[in-house]
Enzyme design. Structure first.
Site, PDB file in Angstrom:
ATOM      1  N   TYR A 154       0.838  -1.213   0.000  1.00  0.00           N
ATOM      2  CA  TYR A 154       0.000   0.000   0.000  1.00  0.00           C
ATOM      3  C   TYR A 154       0.870   1.261   0.000  1.00  0.00           C
ATOM      4  CZ  TYR A 154      -3.867   3.027   1.669  1.00  0.00           C
ATOM      5  OH  TYR A 154      -4.813   4.012   1.829  1.00  0.00           O
ATOM      6  N   LYS A 158       0.910   4.055  -2.860  1.00  0.00           N
ATOM      7  CA  LYS A 158       0.523   5.444  -2.548  1.00  0.00           C
ATOM      8  C   LYS A 158       1.690   6.415  -2.786  1.00  0.00           C
ATOM      9  CE  LYS A 158      -3.786   4.758  -1.420  1.00  0.00           C
ATOM     10  NZ  LYS A 158      -4.863   5.276  -2.269  1.00  0.00           N
TER      11      LYS A 158
HETATM   12  P1  NDP Z   1     -13.679   2.082   0.984  1.00  0.00           P
HETATM   13  O1  NDP Z   1     -13.141   0.709   1.219  1.00  0.00           O
HETATM   14  O2  NDP Z   1     -14.718   2.614   1.925  1.00  0.00           O
HETATM   15  O3  NDP Z   1     -14.251   2.194  -0.513  1.00  0.00           O
HETATM   16  C1  NDP Z   1     -13.464   1.754  -1.577  1.00  0.00           C
HETATM   17  C2  NDP Z   1     -14.100   2.167  -2.877  1.00  0.00           C
HETATM   18  O4  NDP Z   1     -13.220   1.792  -3.956  1.00  0.00           O
HETATM   19  C3  NDP Z   1     -15.426   1.484  -3.154  1.00  0.00           C
HETATM   20  O5  NDP Z   1     -16.252   2.372  -3.851  1.00  0.00           O
HETATM   21  C4  NDP Z   1     -15.035   0.313  -4.054  1.00  0.00           C
HETATM   22  O6  NDP Z   1     -16.095  -0.146  -4.888  1.00  0.00           O
HETATM   23  C5  NDP Z   1     -13.934   0.954  -4.871  1.00  0.00           C
HETATM   24  N1  NDP Z   1     -12.986   0.013  -5.471  1.00  0.00           N
HETATM   25  C6  NDP Z   1     -12.179  -0.877  -4.839  1.00  0.00           C
HETATM   26  N2  NDP Z   1     -11.461  -1.572  -5.729  1.00  0.00           N
HETATM   27  C7  NDP Z   1     -11.815  -1.132  -6.959  1.00  0.00           C
HETATM   28  C8  NDP Z   1     -11.466  -1.485  -8.288  1.00  0.00           C
HETATM   29  N3  NDP Z   1     -10.544  -2.436  -8.555  1.00  0.00           N
HETATM   30  N4  NDP Z   1     -12.063  -0.841  -9.314  1.00  0.00           N
HETATM   31  C9  NDP Z   1     -13.006   0.121  -9.088  1.00  0.00           C
HETATM   32  N5  NDP Z   1     -13.373   0.500  -7.849  1.00  0.00           N
HETATM   33  C10 NDP Z   1     -12.795  -0.120  -6.799  1.00  0.00           C
HETATM   34  O7  NDP Z   1     -12.391   3.031   0.955  1.00  0.00           O
HETATM   35  P2  NDP Z   1     -12.146   4.476   1.579  1.00  0.00           P
HETATM   36  O8  NDP Z   1     -13.262   5.365   1.236  1.00  0.00           O
HETATM   37  O9  NDP Z   1     -11.724   4.327   2.988  1.00  0.00           O
HETATM   38  O10 NDP Z   1     -10.820   4.918   0.774  1.00  0.00           O
HETATM   39  C11 NDP Z   1     -10.884   5.647  -0.426  1.00  0.00           C
HETATM   40  C12 NDP Z   1      -9.464   5.995  -0.847  1.00  0.00           C
HETATM   41  O11 NDP Z   1      -8.856   6.771   0.187  1.00  0.00           O
HETATM   42  C13 NDP Z   1      -8.569   4.783  -1.073  1.00  0.00           C
HETATM   43  O12 NDP Z   1      -7.706   5.024  -2.158  1.00  0.00           O
HETATM   44  C14 NDP Z   1      -7.772   4.709   0.207  1.00  0.00           C
HETATM   45  O13 NDP Z   1      -6.537   4.074   0.019  1.00  0.00           O
HETATM   46  C15 NDP Z   1      -7.618   6.172   0.546  1.00  0.00           C
HETATM   47  N6  NDP Z   1      -7.335   6.416   1.943  1.00  0.00           N
HETATM   48  C16 NDP Z   1      -8.243   6.049   2.909  1.00  0.00           C
HETATM   49  C17 NDP Z   1      -7.948   6.282   4.240  1.00  0.00           C
HETATM   50  C18 NDP Z   1      -8.901   5.926   5.343  1.00  0.00           C
HETATM   51  O14 NDP Z   1      -8.519   6.091   6.517  1.00  0.00           O
HETATM   52  N7  NDP Z   1     -10.104   5.474   5.069  1.00  0.00           N
HETATM   53  C19 NDP Z   1      -6.671   6.896   4.652  1.00  0.00           C
HETATM   54  C20 NDP Z   1      -5.802   7.230   3.556  1.00  0.00           C
HETATM   55  C21 NDP Z   1      -6.143   7.002   2.255  1.00  0.00           C
HETATM   56  P3  NDP Z   1     -17.213  -1.224  -4.351  1.00  0.00           P
HETATM   57  O15 NDP Z   1     -18.109  -0.470  -3.397  1.00  0.00           O
HETATM   58  O16 NDP Z   1     -17.920  -1.650  -5.584  1.00  0.00           O
HETATM   59  O17 NDP Z   1     -16.460  -2.311  -3.664  1.00  0.00           O
END
Ligand code: NDP
Length: 246
Positions: A154, A158
């Site tokens: 990860y 990132k």
């Molecule tokens: P969630 O797990 O809540 O949501 C993930 C989203 O990404 C969902 O909409 C999912 O779709 C979609 N997704 C996953 N894999 C794919 C793929 N291969 N193709 C298309 N869509 C995909 O994540 P968060 O909201 O927590 O995180 C969002 C971003 O922020 C990420 O990049 C994460 O790394 C980053 N981030 C999050 C942090 C946190 O504390 N939450 C901290 C730092 C960064 P579906 O619903 O269909 O599964």
């Protein structure tokens, strides 16, 4: 602030991406949302987006797949006419100490989180370049800046997004297009819900603001970066982590 703009937000069925899409729509943007497979969540987001009176459509597409992203982006350009803003937000975690991490855990996180951002940027770049105020916004993580035990895959993905951000910023600047990265710390979403209790208990100790962040706080920053208010900011990495990495 985003009236008559079209934004593509990946991973917008849930979490941070959903909130970014909602706040973009609240500011007048039409939204094409990309999700992996959770159709119920995508449909719920769509109906909430349409309450703002904007055009909103959902596309099931694996961002790590070159051909799927190409088809989805071509369809979006056809259905929306043009794209002004791309938010590369879709991401996954497969945490494991390096000694135990297998090849698939490494590859799948790199392919979704980093190559996914490349695929989407590549397929939408010509359309965004034509916009009078094109924007690329990449959702990275503080793990990409500091590294994090258990997240070799990860953190590498990132950190890779930060290099992608700076390069895209330089390549597209002449067209007036900006590219910036947001690096969140701990944000309350499904992704952090399943963190080990021991990690959650550390939040008070490691976050000066002594709480996790909210998706709306990240979305506020995304709205700013998508709007004309940020027109002279490009190639930046903005942490939003309650002071964790000061
Ligand atoms: P969630 O797990 O809540 O949501 C993930 C989203 O990404 C969902 O909409 C999912 O779709 C979609 N997704 C996953 N894999 C794919 C793929 N291969 N193709 C298309 N869509 C995909 O994540 P968060 O909201 O927590 O995180 C969002 C971003 O922020 C990420 O990049 C994460 O790394 C980053 N981030 C999050 C942090 C946190 O504390 N939450 C901290 C730092 C960064 P579906 O619903 O269909 O599964």
């Amino acid at each position: 602030m985003l009236k008559n703009k079209t934004a593509v937000v990946t991973g917008a069925s849930r979490g941070i991406g959903r909130q970014i899409a909602l706040q973009f729509a609240e500011n007048g943007a039409n939204i094409a949302l990309i999700y992996a497979g959770n159709t119920a969540a995508a449909e719920e987001t769509l109906s909430r987006l349409r309450e703002y009176g904007v055009k909103a459509e959902a596309y099931r597409c694996d961002v790590s797949d070159w051909n799927e992203t190409k088809t989805a982006c071509e369809t979006i350009i056809k259905e929306f006419g043009a794209v002004d803003i791309l938010v590369n937000n879709a991401g996954i975690i497969k945490d494991q100490l390096l000694l135990r991490m297998n090849e698939d855990e490494f590859d799948s996180v790199i392919e979704t989180n980093l190559k996914g951002a490349f695929n989407m940027t590549k397929h939408l770049s010509r359309s965004i370049m034509k916009s009078s105020s094109g924007r690329f916004i990449n959702i990275s993580s503080v793990s990409g800046i500091t590294g994090n035990p258990g997240q070799a895959n990860y953190s590498a993905a990132k950190a890779g997004m930060l290099g992608l951000t700076k390069t895209v910023a330089k390549e597209f600047a002449a067209k007036g297009v900006t590219c910036n990265a947001i690096a969140p710390g701990f944000i309350e979403t499904d992704m952090t819900e399943n963190l080990p209790k021991s990690v959650k208990e550390q939040v008070d100790a490691v976050v000066p603001l002594k709480r996790m962040g909210k998706t709306a706080e990240v979305a506020n920053l995304a709205v700013f970066l998508a709007s004309d208010l940020s027109s002279y900011i490009t190639g930046e990495i903005i942490k939003i982590d309650g002071g964790m990495c000061i």
